[in-house]
Design a protein around this motif. Sequence first.
Motif, short mmCIF file in Angstrom:
data_model
loop_
_atom_site.label_atom_id
_atom_site.label_comp_id
_atom_site.label_asym_id
_atom_site.label_seq_id
_atom_site.Cartn_x
_atom_site.Cartn_y
_atom_site.Cartn_z
N TYR A 69 14.84 22.26 53.88
CA TYR A 69 15.10 21.07 54.56
C TYR A 69 16.54 20.63 54.15
N TYR A 70 17.21 20.28 55.14
CA TYR A 70 18.73 19.95 55.10
C TYR A 70 18.79 18.46 54.49
N TYR A 71 19.40 17.92 53.28
CA TYR A 71 19.55 16.70 52.90
C TYR A 71 20.84 16.15 53.76
N ILE A 72 20.45 15.14 54.79
CA ILE A 72 21.82 14.65 55.73
C ILE A 72 22.47 13.69 54.84
N PRO A 73 23.73 14.17 55.02
CA PRO A 73 24.87 13.53 54.04
C PRO A 73 25.21 12.13 54.76
N GLU A 74 25.82 11.26 54.03
CA GLU A 74 26.38 10.00 54.72
C GLU A 74 27.48 10.23 55.78
#
Length: 241
Positions: A69-74
Amino acid sequence: MEIIDSHTHWGPSVSMGTGVTTQEILKQAEQSGVSGIVVFPFPSTALADEEINERLLDEAKKIKKFIPYYYIPETMKPIPKEEGFCGGKWHWMRGIQDSSSNYEALKDPRLEQFIEASEKIDLPIVFEEEFPFTEAFVNKTKTLKVIIPHLGMLGGNPIDFLSAFKERENVYFDTALASPDTVMRFIEKIGHERILFGSDIPFGTMKWELEKVLSLPIGDDKKESILSKNLERLIGSNQIV
Ligand SMILES: [Zn+2]
């Protein structure tokens, strides 16, 4: 019965000064008979360097059981599905983890674009924020698949999440660290098809969390949905093979 863990943290943790190795996750999976494992980076690590998303993806290409899963950046960049990610992790966007949401994020013009793009991408997002933030987010979309970890426990009272989202077919919940009684309350209210088994390694263990689901007073077909079928339906054919 196939078992997939829908919630584990992988890699180094900047804030904890330690981390979770591939070997540790695989050891727990072996002991529990888990054949697929959703992995995402630790928040502190992802915030320090987004590159961890690529490292996690590389690891998942080597370890067949891993579902990255992709960590959604700021910057609210949507999941780069074409790279091979199977879902996303939204974590207290610009807020204080496990404590307070930053409501300014809801006013960010990029949010609408993020939601629109994510609806098209059609991959699930494990979404953790305070209850009012979560409600405002969920009200913006009818189709984006949102998975609320711990039945909402870290963002407020699970019963508030349950009441608000019981009719929302696109909202799912994971069982990690929640009490069996609360899990049953959810199943009784919304059925078993929107509930996912998760361990939240290293904050929980696969063995303990799995035994919790296996000991629920429900039939094996319902357990199978919670343990694997529901997640398989969510990630569809994007799963790395
Ligand atoms: Zn977690």
